[in-house]
Design a protein around this motif. Structure first.
Motif, PDB file in Angstrom:
ATOM      1  N   SER A 254      61.289 -85.683   9.616  1.00 22.86           N
ATOM      2  CA  SER A 254      61.410 -85.140   8.397  1.00 22.86           C
ATOM      3  C   SER A 254      61.490 -86.222   7.287  1.00 22.86           C
ATOM      4  N   PHE A 255      60.760 -86.237   6.164  1.00 19.35           N
ATOM      5  CA  PHE A 255      59.847 -87.092   5.683  1.00 19.35           C
ATOM      6  C   PHE A 255      61.181 -88.124   5.130  1.00 19.35           C
ATOM      7  N   THR A 256      61.955 -89.011   5.858  1.00 18.47           N
ATOM      8  CA  THR A 256      63.224 -90.178   5.551  1.00 18.47           C
ATOM      9  C   THR A 256      61.924 -90.554   5.237  1.00 18.47           C
ATOM     10  N   GLU A 257      62.872 -91.635   3.511  1.00 19.70           N
ATOM     11  CA  GLU A 257      62.513 -92.476   2.764  1.00 19.70           C
ATOM     12  C   GLU A 257      61.918 -93.885   4.120  1.00 19.70           C
ATOM     13  N   HIS A 258      62.425 -93.912   5.247  1.00 17.53           N
ATOM     14  CA  HIS A 258      61.650 -94.694   6.465  1.00 17.53           C
ATOM     15  C   HIS A 258      60.459 -94.159   6.851  1.00 17.53           C
ATOM     16  N   VAL A 259      60.694 -92.743   7.220  1.00 16.43           N
ATOM     17  CA  VAL A 259      58.990 -92.336   7.534  1.00 16.43           C
ATOM     18  C   VAL A 259      57.886 -92.363   6.439  1.00 16.43           C
ATOM     19  N   LEU A 260      58.566 -92.260   5.356  1.00 14.78           N
ATOM     20  CA  LEU A 260      57.832 -92.646   4.113  1.00 14.78           C
ATOM     21  C   LEU A 260      56.682 -93.963   4.280  1.00 14.78           C
ATOM     22  N   ALA A 261      57.729 -94.545   4.455  1.00 21.39           N
ATOM     23  CA  ALA A 261      57.333 -95.783   4.848  1.00 21.39           C
ATOM     24  C   ALA A 261      56.295 -96.300   5.474  1.00 21.39           C
ATOM     25  N   SER A 262      56.788 -95.936   6.952  1.00 23.03           N
ATOM     26  CA  SER A 262      55.481 -96.284   7.836  1.00 23.03           C
ATOM     27  C   SER A 262      54.162 -95.390   7.509  1.00 23.03           C
ATOM     28  N   ILE A 263      54.347 -94.622   6.882  1.00 21.79           N
ATOM     29  CA  ILE A 263      53.359 -93.284   6.312  1.00 21.79           C
ATOM     30  C   ILE A 263      51.966 -94.539   6.186  1.00 21.79           C
ATOM     31  N   ASP A 264      53.085 -94.917   4.661  1.00 26.20           N
ATOM     32  CA  ASP A 264      52.717 -95.919   3.599  1.00 26.20           C
ATOM     33  C   ASP A 264      51.507 -97.138   3.912  1.00 26.20           C
ATOM     34  N   VAL A 265      52.286 -97.390   5.574  1.00 27.25           N
ATOM     35  CA  VAL A 265      51.263 -98.589   5.869  1.00 27.25           C
ATOM     36  C   VAL A 265      50.455 -97.977   7.129  1.00 27.25           C
ATOM     37  N   SER A 266      50.366 -97.194   7.345  1.00 26.11           N
ATOM     38  CA  SER A 266      49.071 -96.997   8.744  1.00 26.11           C
ATOM     39  C   SER A 266      48.024 -96.947   8.007  1.00 26.11           C
ATOM     40  N   ASP A 267      47.128 -96.761   9.645  1.00 31.17           N
ATOM     41  CA  ASP A 267      46.050 -96.790   9.100  1.00 31.17           C
ATOM     42  C   ASP A 267      45.360 -95.503   9.435  1.00 31.17           C
ATOM     43  N   ALA A 268      46.617 -94.447  10.783  1.00 37.34           N
ATOM     44  CA  ALA A 268      45.833 -93.032  10.891  1.00 37.34           C
ATOM     45  C   ALA A 268      47.390 -92.121  10.992  1.00 37.34           C
ATOM     46  N   LEU A 269      47.301 -90.608  10.952  1.00 35.96           N
ATOM     47  CA  LEU A 269      48.585 -90.138  10.720  1.00 35.96           C
ATOM     48  C   LEU A 269      48.117 -88.782  12.140  1.00 35.96           C
ATOM     49  N   VAL A 270      48.897 -89.403  12.382  1.00 39.27           N
ATOM     50  CA  VAL A 270      49.003 -87.686  13.688  1.00 39.27           C
ATOM     51  C   VAL A 270      49.977 -86.789  13.561  1.00 39.27           C
ATOM     52  N   LEU A 271      49.415 -85.383  13.440  1.00 42.59           N
ATOM     53  CA  LEU A 271      50.381 -84.374  12.497  1.00 42.59           C
ATOM     54  C   LEU A 271      50.249 -83.044  13.581  1.00 42.59           C
ATOM     55  N   ILE A 272      51.348 -83.573  13.933  1.00 42.61           N
ATOM     56  CA  ILE A 272      51.931 -81.795  15.351  1.00 42.61           C
ATOM     57  C   ILE A 272      52.186 -80.900  14.437  1.00 42.61           C
ATOM     58  N   ALA A 273      51.282 -79.782  15.196  1.00 45.52           N
ATOM     59  CA  ALA A 273      51.713 -77.972  14.981  1.00 45.52           C
ATOM     60  C   ALA A 273      52.174 -77.265  16.616  1.00 45.52           C
ATOM     61  N   THR A 274      52.649 -76.447  16.801  1.00 44.89           N
ATOM     62  CA  THR A 274      52.653 -75.410  17.989  1.00 44.89           C
ATOM     63  C   THR A 274      52.166 -74.319  17.209  1.00 44.89           C
ATOM     64  N   LEU A 275      52.136 -73.542  17.828  1.00 44.46           N
ATOM     65  CA  LEU A 275      52.119 -72.318  17.757  1.00 44.46           C
ATOM     66  C   LEU A 275      53.166 -71.050  17.270  1.00 44.46           C
ATOM     67  N   ASP A 276      53.888 -71.342  16.285  1.00 39.68           N
ATOM     68  CA  ASP A 276      54.846 -70.553  15.635  1.00 39.68           C
ATOM     69  C   ASP A 276      54.778 -70.344  14.396  1.00 39.68           C
ATOM     70  N   ILE A 277      55.313 -69.735  13.770  1.00 42.24           N
ATOM     71  CA  ILE A 277      55.347 -69.474  12.417  1.00 42.24           C
ATOM     72  C   ILE A 277      55.912 -70.739  11.588  1.00 42.24           C
ATOM     73  N   PRO A 278      57.105 -71.297  11.676  1.00 41.18           N
ATOM     74  CA  PRO A 278      57.713 -71.945  11.670  1.00 41.18           C
ATOM     75  C   PRO A 278      57.333 -73.172  11.147  1.00 41.18           C
ATOM     76  N   ALA A 279      56.775 -73.684  12.444  1.00 38.10           N
ATOM     77  CA  ALA A 279      55.322 -75.321  12.434  1.00 38.10           C
ATOM     78  C   ALA A 279      54.664 -75.358  12.188  1.00 38.10           C
ATOM     79  N   VAL A 280      53.953 -73.553  12.373  1.00 35.74           N
ATOM     80  CA  VAL A 280      52.876 -74.114  11.233  1.00 35.74           C
ATOM     81  C   VAL A 280      52.849 -74.448   9.316  1.00 35.74           C
TER      82      VAL A 280
END
Ligand SMILES: Nc1ncnc2c1ncn2[C@@H]1O[C@H](COP(=O)(O)OP(=O)(O)OP(=O)(O)O)[C@@H](O)[C@H]1O
Ligand SMILES: [Mg+2]
Length: 392
Positions: A254-280
């Motif tokens: 989930s997008f916790t405040e900690h995660v947002l802080a990490s994304i904020d200073v990241s150079d790349a963001l790996v986003l993962i999905a799987t083949l199921d409707i909720p994940a997509v």
């Protein structure tokens, strides 16, 4: 900081005046390589007269690619043309008579100046910084921990200084996946807030010996998660990127405040999905959220995990639902949970397995896009733009 590589235990005393107090003596190429790997502060290596010229050249050649700012100075009892040309071809900056202490001190000063200029060119005066990569998905159980641990282990095994931060603060399972027994965790960084430096960070990490990966583990007590202020996470990453070539960050779903802080200073963001409707659906929502907060699209790497699962949904369907291309497909395989249960990452356990090959492709093509030493510097961390460029 300087290293004197000399098998003679009295060498440090002998060269003390020429090399200055900030010098550590080491007696083997292995120890020098290790010190260079572990310590980004080393800027000059002075190689003693008794070290064979071939070994000296080998070190210099390797450093030339990995750390072009590192100065290598070779001391010889007799300087002949063959040695000189061999050394200079290998990138040794100067070859100096071992008895001429004034010449050694002069060579070291010139080399230091060159190093500062090279660091200056690379980063406007700031030290070169590592690449920060956050691995995220808004849905649980899609493979964030599997991919972040394996990618980090793959980088570390290649010799890159790599740190994996477990930002799944309540339920992090990086330690257990790698069979680590941490004595410290990211929670211990809280009491150091405002004063965290390279050395303090190193006291908090746990080494995964088989690969050389450092891990900053999640707290033992899930209740401690709420007691970790967001600025502490930002400070940890800021310090980490100065000491490591790569800082990978595993996240909760989930997008916790900690995660947002990490994304904020990241150079790349790996986003993962799987083949199921909720994940997509969750990936679509995550992408919309990232758009809304101004995270640049070109820093995103979409990974489809368990991509060959036969469930009626195809990778093309995912691409059209999220209106974005998939960068890497990782196959589904029972070897993954089996390797997790053995506590050995699949990239080490079964490096030829299709899953391991796909993870290495992710690393080579989308994380390790260039050699660490060639990567653009990000300049002053405070001034640089994070992934949320438009918010600044
Ligand atoms: N390519 C794969 N093939 C088969 N199993 C996989 C694959 N990738 C991950 N798994 C398995 O799926 C499960 C969930 O993976 P993982 O723990 O990496 O997900 P996560 O996104 O970190 O979950 P959480 O959100 O709970 O932290 C694990 O049992 C793991 O072994
Ligand atoms: Mg996880």
């Amino acid at each position: 900081m300087n290293i004197l590589w000399d098998p003679d235990p009295s060498a440090l005393e002998r060269y003390r005046f020429a090399l200055g107090p900030d010098t550590t003596a080491l007696d083997s190429s292995g120890m020098v390589a290790r010190a260079l790997h572990d310590n980004p502060q080393v800027e000059q290596v002075v190689i003693g007269a008794d070290v064979p010229v071939e070994e000296a050249c080998q070190l210099s050649e390797a450093a030339r690619l990995d750390r072009p700012e590192l100065g290598v100075i070779l001391l010889r009892s007799r300087i002949d043309v063959t040695t000189l040309s061999q050394a200079l071809r290998a990138g040794v900056r100067e070859v100096v008579g071992a008895d001429d202490h004034t010449a050694i001190a002069d060579a070291l000063r010139r080399s230091r100046e060159l190093t500062s200029r090279l660091i200056g060119h690379a980063g406007g005066g700031a030290a070169r910084e590592g690449k920060v990569v956050t691995v995220f998905s808004a849905k649980g159980g899609v493979g964030k921990t599997t991919l972040s641990t394996n990618a980090a282990v793959a980088l570390a095994s290649e010799g890159h200084r790599t740190l994996l931060v477990d930002l799944d603060l309540s339920f992090g399972d990086v330690a257990i996946s790698l069979q680590l027994v941490p004595h410290q965790s990211i929670f211990d960084a809280v009491s150091m807030s405002g004063n965290l430096d390279d050395e303090a960070l190193r006291s908090l990490v746990t080494r995964h010996e088989p690969s050389g990966l450092d891990v900053l583990c999640a707290p033992n007590d899930p209740g401690d998660a709420d007691r970790i202020p967001v600025p502490t996470v930002a400070e940890v990453i800021k310090v980490a990127r100065r000491s490591y070539d790569y800082v990978l960050i595993d996240t909760p779903p989930s997008f916790t405040e900690h995660v947002l802080a990490s994304i904020d200073v990241s150079d790349a963001l790996v986003l993962i999905a799987t083949l199921d409707i909720p994940a997509v659906k969750n990936l679509r929502v995550a992408l919309d959220t990232l758009d809304m907060i101004g995270s640049p699209k070109d820093a995103r790497v979409i990974v489809l995990n368990k991509a060959d699962t036969k469930v009626g949904l195809r990778p093309e369907d995912v691409e059209s639902a999220i209106k974005t291309g998939i960068a890497v497909n990782i196959p589904n395989s029972l070897t993954v949970p089996a390797s997790v249960n053995r506590g050995v990452p699949i990239v080490l356990d079964e490096p030829k397995a299709p899953v391991a090959v796909a993870i290495k492709e992710l690393v080579e093509s989308h994380i390790r896009t260039q050699r660490a030493s060639e990567e653009p510097d990000h300049g002053d961390a405070a001034a640089r733009k994070g992934l949320f460029r438009s918010r600044r």
